[in-house]
Design a protein around this motif. Structure first.
Motif, PDB file in Angstrom:
ATOM      1  N   ALA A  36      75.436  88.158  30.965  1.00  0.00           N
ATOM      2  CA  ALA A  36      75.172  89.293  30.078  1.00  0.00           C
ATOM      3  C   ALA A  36      74.931  88.822  28.645  1.00  0.00           C
ATOM      4  O   ALA A  36      74.060  89.356  27.947  1.00  0.00           O
ATOM      5  CB  ALA A  36      76.351  90.271  30.126  1.00  0.00           C
ATOM      6  N   ALA A  37      75.690  87.823  28.197  1.00  0.00           N
ATOM      7  CA  ALA A  37      75.484  87.310  26.840  1.00  0.00           C
ATOM      8  C   ALA A  37      74.132  86.624  26.697  1.00  0.00           C
ATOM      9  O   ALA A  37      73.457  86.758  25.663  1.00  0.00           O
ATOM     10  CB  ALA A  37      76.610  86.335  26.486  1.00  0.00           C
ATOM     11  N   LEU A  38      73.711  85.893  27.725  1.00  0.00           N
ATOM     12  CA  LEU A  38      72.407  85.226  27.671  1.00  0.00           C
ATOM     13  C   LEU A  38      71.270  86.239  27.637  1.00  0.00           C
ATOM     14  O   LEU A  38      70.283  86.055  26.917  1.00  0.00           O
ATOM     15  CB  LEU A  38      72.251  84.296  28.875  1.00  0.00           C
ATOM     16  N   GLN A  39      71.399  87.302  28.395  1.00  0.00           N
ATOM     17  CA  GLN A  39      70.337  88.311  28.418  1.00  0.00           C
ATOM     18  C   GLN A  39      70.303  89.137  27.142  1.00  0.00           C
ATOM     19  O   GLN A  39      69.286  89.761  26.843  1.00  0.00           O
ATOM     20  CB  GLN A  39      70.532  89.225  29.636  1.00  0.00           C
ATOM     21  N   GLY A  40      71.383  89.126  26.364  1.00  0.00           N
ATOM     22  CA  GLY A  40      71.409  89.871  25.111  1.00  0.00           C
ATOM     23  C   GLY A  40      71.184  89.017  23.882  1.00  0.00           C
ATOM     24  O   GLY A  40      71.288  89.512  22.765  1.00  0.00           O
ATOM     25  N   ARG A  41      70.871  87.744  24.072  1.00  0.00           N
ATOM     26  CA  ARG A  41      70.674  86.875  22.910  1.00  0.00           C
ATOM     27  C   ARG A  41      69.313  87.144  22.259  1.00  0.00           C
ATOM     28  O   ARG A  41      68.460  87.819  22.823  1.00  0.00           O
ATOM     29  CB  ARG A  41      70.782  85.411  23.313  1.00  0.00           C
ATOM     30  N   ARG A  42      69.107  86.579  21.092  1.00  0.00           N
ATOM     31  CA  ARG A  42      67.869  86.783  20.330  1.00  0.00           C
ATOM     32  C   ARG A  42      66.743  85.944  20.928  1.00  0.00           C
ATOM     33  O   ARG A  42      66.784  84.708  20.928  1.00  0.00           O
ATOM     34  CB  ARG A  42      68.089  86.402  18.870  1.00  0.00           C
ATOM     35  N   LYS A  43      65.721  86.615  21.431  1.00  0.00           N
ATOM     36  CA  LYS A  43      64.591  85.922  22.039  1.00  0.00           C
ATOM     37  C   LYS A  43      63.694  85.273  20.997  1.00  0.00           C
ATOM     38  O   LYS A  43      62.987  84.309  21.304  1.00  0.00           O
ATOM     39  CB  LYS A  43      63.787  86.907  22.895  1.00  0.00           C
ATOM     40  N   ASP A  44      63.689  85.815  19.770  1.00  0.00           N
ATOM     41  CA  ASP A  44      62.808  85.245  18.758  1.00  0.00           C
ATOM     42  C   ASP A  44      63.214  83.827  18.392  1.00  0.00           C
ATOM     43  O   ASP A  44      62.363  82.997  18.036  1.00  0.00           O
ATOM     44  CB  ASP A  44      62.798  86.138  17.512  1.00  0.00           C
ATOM     45  N   LEU A  45      64.518  83.510  18.497  1.00  0.00           N
ATOM     46  CA  LEU A  45      64.948  82.145  18.233  1.00  0.00           C
ATOM     47  C   LEU A  45      64.443  81.186  19.302  1.00  0.00           C
ATOM     48  O   LEU A  45      64.075  80.041  18.998  1.00  0.00           O
ATOM     49  CB  LEU A  45      66.475  82.087  18.144  1.00  0.00           C
ATOM     50  N   ASP A  46      64.412  81.643  20.553  1.00  0.00           N
ATOM     51  CA  ASP A  46      63.843  80.813  21.620  1.00  0.00           C
ATOM     52  C   ASP A  46      62.356  80.572  21.395  1.00  0.00           C
ATOM     53  O   ASP A  46      61.855  79.458  21.593  1.00  0.00           O
ATOM     54  CB  ASP A  46      64.067  81.489  22.977  1.00  0.00           C
ATOM     55  N   GLU A  47      61.656  81.622  20.979  1.00  0.00           N
ATOM     56  CA  GLU A  47      60.225  81.467  20.724  1.00  0.00           C
ATOM     57  C   GLU A  47      59.976  80.531  19.551  1.00  0.00           C
ATOM     58  O   GLU A  47      59.046  79.706  19.586  1.00  0.00           O
ATOM     59  CB  GLU A  47      59.612  82.840  20.459  1.00  0.00           C
ATOM     60  N   ALA A  48      60.804  80.618  18.512  1.00  0.00           N
ATOM     61  CA  ALA A  48      60.639  79.721  17.370  1.00  0.00           C
ATOM     62  C   ALA A  48      60.904  78.270  17.764  1.00  0.00           C
ATOM     63  O   ALA A  48      60.193  77.356  17.327  1.00  0.00           O
ATOM     64  CB  ALA A  48      61.583  80.145  16.249  1.00  0.00           C
ATOM     65  N   ALA A  49      61.934  78.052  18.597  1.00  0.00           N
ATOM     66  CA  ALA A  49      62.216  76.690  19.053  1.00  0.00           C
ATOM     67  C   ALA A  49      61.090  76.148  19.919  1.00  0.00           C
ATOM     68  O   ALA A  49      60.747  74.960  19.854  1.00  0.00           O
ATOM     69  CB  ALA A  49      63.534  76.677  19.838  1.00  0.00           C
ATOM     70  N   GLU A  50      60.495  77.017  20.737  1.00  0.00           N
ATOM     71  CA  GLU A  50      59.375  76.582  21.572  1.00  0.00           C
ATOM     72  C   GLU A  50      58.157  76.242  20.728  1.00  0.00           C
ATOM     73  O   GLU A  50      57.447  75.264  20.991  1.00  0.00           O
ATOM     74  CB  GLU A  50      59.042  77.684  22.584  1.00  0.00           C
ATOM     75  N   ILE A  51      57.909  77.031  19.684  1.00  0.00           N
ATOM     76  CA  ILE A  51      56.777  76.745  18.796  1.00  0.00           C
ATOM     77  C   ILE A  51      56.987  75.425  18.055  1.00  0.00           C
ATOM     78  O   ILE A  51      56.055  74.643  17.858  1.00  0.00           O
ATOM     79  CB  ILE A  51      56.588  77.907  17.801  1.00  0.00           C
ATOM     80  N   ASP A  52      58.249  75.152  17.663  1.00  0.00           N
ATOM     81  CA  ASP A  52      58.546  73.906  16.948  1.00  0.00           C
ATOM     82  C   ASP A  52      58.536  72.690  17.855  1.00  0.00           C
ATOM     83  O   ASP A  52      58.699  71.561  17.370  1.00  0.00           O
ATOM     84  CB  ASP A  52      59.911  74.016  16.259  1.00  0.00           C
ATOM     85  N   GLY A  53      58.388  72.899  19.167  1.00  0.00           N
ATOM     86  CA  GLY A  53      58.366  71.765  20.085  1.00  0.00           C
ATOM     87  C   GLY A  53      59.739  71.190  20.371  1.00  0.00           C
ATOM     88  O   GLY A  53      59.869  70.006  20.705  1.00  0.00           O
ATOM     89  N   THR A  54      60.816  72.007  20.266  1.00  0.00           N
ATOM     90  CA  THR A  54      62.174  71.536  20.517  1.00  0.00           C
ATOM     91  C   THR A  54      62.365  71.251  22.006  1.00  0.00           C
ATOM     92  O   THR A  54      61.964  72.059  22.861  1.00  0.00           O
ATOM     93  CB  THR A  54      63.197  72.586  20.056  1.00  0.00           C
ATOM     94  N   ASN A  55      62.974  70.100  22.323  1.00  0.00           N
ATOM     95  CA  ASN A  55      63.211  69.779  23.732  1.00  0.00           C
ATOM     96  C   ASN A  55      64.314  70.659  24.299  1.00  0.00           C
ATOM     97  O   ASN A  55      65.013  71.355  23.575  1.00  0.00           O
ATOM     98  CB  ASN A  55      63.545  68.293  23.907  1.00  0.00           C
ATOM     99  N   GLN A  56      64.473  70.608  25.614  1.00  0.00           N
ATOM    100  CA  GLN A  56      65.386  71.522  26.300  1.00  0.00           C
ATOM    101  C   GLN A  56      66.839  71.305  25.885  1.00  0.00           C
ATOM    102  O   GLN A  56      67.589  72.265  25.705  1.00  0.00           O
ATOM    103  CB  GLN A  56      65.238  71.349  27.819  1.00  0.00           C
ATOM    104  N   TRP A  57      67.250  70.052  25.720  1.00  0.00           N
ATOM    105  CA  TRP A  57      68.644  69.779  25.366  1.00  0.00           C
ATOM    106  C   TRP A  57      68.987  70.315  23.981  1.00  0.00           C
ATOM    107  O   TRP A  57      70.021  70.944  23.775  1.00  0.00           O
ATOM    108  CB  TRP A  57      68.913  68.287  25.447  1.00  0.00           C
ATOM    109  N   ARG A  58      68.118  70.043  23.012  1.00  0.00           N
ATOM    110  CA  ARG A  58      68.367  70.541  21.659  1.00  0.00           C
ATOM    111  C   ARG A  58      68.266  72.056  21.611  1.00  0.00           C
ATOM    112  O   ARG A  58      68.950  72.708  20.822  1.00  0.00           O
ATOM    113  CB  ARG A  58      67.376  69.913  20.676  1.00  0.00           C
ATOM    114  N   ARG A  59      67.428  72.629  22.442  1.00  0.00           N
ATOM    115  CA  ARG A  59      67.328  74.098  22.493  1.00  0.00           C
ATOM    116  C   ARG A  59      68.629  74.706  23.001  1.00  0.00           C
ATOM    117  O   ARG A  59      69.078  75.747  22.503  1.00  0.00           O
ATOM    118  CB  ARG A  59      66.166  74.500  23.396  1.00  0.00           C
ATOM    119  N   ILE A  60      69.268  74.047  23.964  1.00  0.00           N
ATOM    120  CA  ILE A  60      70.530  74.560  24.496  1.00  0.00           C
ATOM    121  C   ILE A  60      71.652  74.398  23.479  1.00  0.00           C
ATOM    122  O   ILE A  60      72.436  75.329  23.233  1.00  0.00           O
ATOM    123  CB  ILE A  60      70.884  73.846  25.816  1.00  0.00           C
TER     124      ILE A  60
END
Length: 345
Positions: A231-255
């Motif tokens: 439930a916490a994961l589904q309620g987190r801010r998606k825009d931060l995930d999109e920003a990390a993806e745009i910046d090219g952040t790897n999966q470990w640093r994203r987590i």
């Protein structure tokens, strides 16, 4: 030309009278603010009158609050705080459940508990079991929540399978896992035999017995931490995930830099609730090992309360152990809340 100027001057002199009469015939301008009317003359003259407004709440609000709160407060006082006070009182007595009277003995039960040879064994079992179940439940629940939060086929079915053991009785889980850990024909013995490895005797070796009840408890309560994290994961801010993806952040640093910081309040909440539940486990231990083998090798403080009160007929001493457990839980909870509040600040 002088006549023309006089006529113009006469018209100008008469104009204010007409304007004055026009404004005199109009009603004063009104305005409404917060349900109160005020006129232009009132504003010009200042606060010539005061409007009395009552700050006292309506009696109907008090009545509604009483109807909603009083039944719950009565139940809380009757079934939580009153037994707690009685338990503290009984810890200073020598009493068994079949006796109509209790003899006052002061702090004798507390001295007996401190000097008893099994006390530190029980405390050690409680500490090991609690730490293992708290960290195991939280880490595995977070891992499964992150995996099943992805768009994969059949994830709803897997979510149901993971959560299902949590709603099953602990006694039923204990009976089922007796066959899993049976050293001769159990599931683990069968799997190990395929690799030529002998199964350890989970019911006779103290270390493996504590391991057995710990794994069983984690498996049963894994669905709780899993659902809360999901439930916490589904309620987190998606825009931060999109920003990390745009910046090219790897999966470990994203987590570690994006997802886990947002889950910090959830982790604090789970650490408190899982710890409180782990230190009060009874049913699985009672079904699988009954506190043994070989003495108190899987006895925790809650199970010791049961043994002293209903098996050894020492209800006063059992109340002493329960009071000490309450104090330990209270201190741990206060420390956790303190760190949680500091983290929020």
């Amino acid at each position: 030309m002088n006549d023309q100027s006089n006529r113009d001057f006469g018209m100008d002199a008469q104009r204010p009278d007409s304007v004055q009469s026009e404004f005199t015939n109009r009603s004063p301008a009104t305005s409404t603010v917060g349900g109160l009317q005020s006129t232009a003359t009132d504003i010009g003259q200042g606060p010539s009158r005061k409007v009395k407004r009552s700050d006292r709440p309506d009696n109907r609000e008090w009545l509604l609050a009483a109807v909603l709160l009083v039944p719950n407060l009565v139940l809380l006082l009757s079934f939580t705080y009153r037994p707690l006070v009685d338990n503290v009182r009984l810890s200073f007595t020598n009493w068994n459940v079949s006796s109509p009277t209790a003899d006052w003995i002061g702090f004798a039960n507390y001295r007996t508990w401190w000097n008893h040879p099994s006390t530190w064994q029980v405390l050690s079992n409680t500490l090991i079991f609690t730490v293992a179940t708290v960290f195991g439940s939280i880490l595995l629940g977070l891992f499964l929540a992150m995996v099943l939060d992805q768009k994969i086929k059949g994830r709803n079915f897997v979510r149901s399978v993971v959560f299902a053991p949590y709603i099953i009785s602990g006694a039923a889980i204990g009976v089922a896992f007796q066959f899993v850990f049976e050293p001769n024909f159990g599931l683990i013995a069968d799997v190990l035999a395929r690799f030529g490895v002998a199964s350890p005797d989970f019911y006779q070796e103290p270390t493996w017995a504590l391991f057995m009840v710990t794994v069983t408890y984690i498996w049963k309560n894994l669905g709780y931490t899993f659902v809360i994290y999901l439930a916490a994961l589904q309620g987190r801010r998606k825009d931060l995930d999109e920003a990390a993806e745009i910046d090219g952040t790897n999966q470990w640093r994203r987590i570690t830099r994006v997802i886990l910081p947002q889950l910090r309040p959830t982790t604090f909440f789970l650490s408190i609730t899982v710890l409180l539940n782990s230190m009060q486990v009874f049913d699985i231990i009672n079904v699988m090992t009954r506190g043994g083998p070989q003495g108190n090798t899987t006895t925790t403080m809650v199970y010791q309360v049961y043994q002293e009160t209903f098996v050894n007929n020492r209800a006063g001493y059992g109340a002493t152990v329960a009071t000490i457990l309450f104090i330990i839980l209270l201190i741990i909870t206060m420390i956790q809340v303190h760190f949680m509040q500091r983290g929020e600040q």
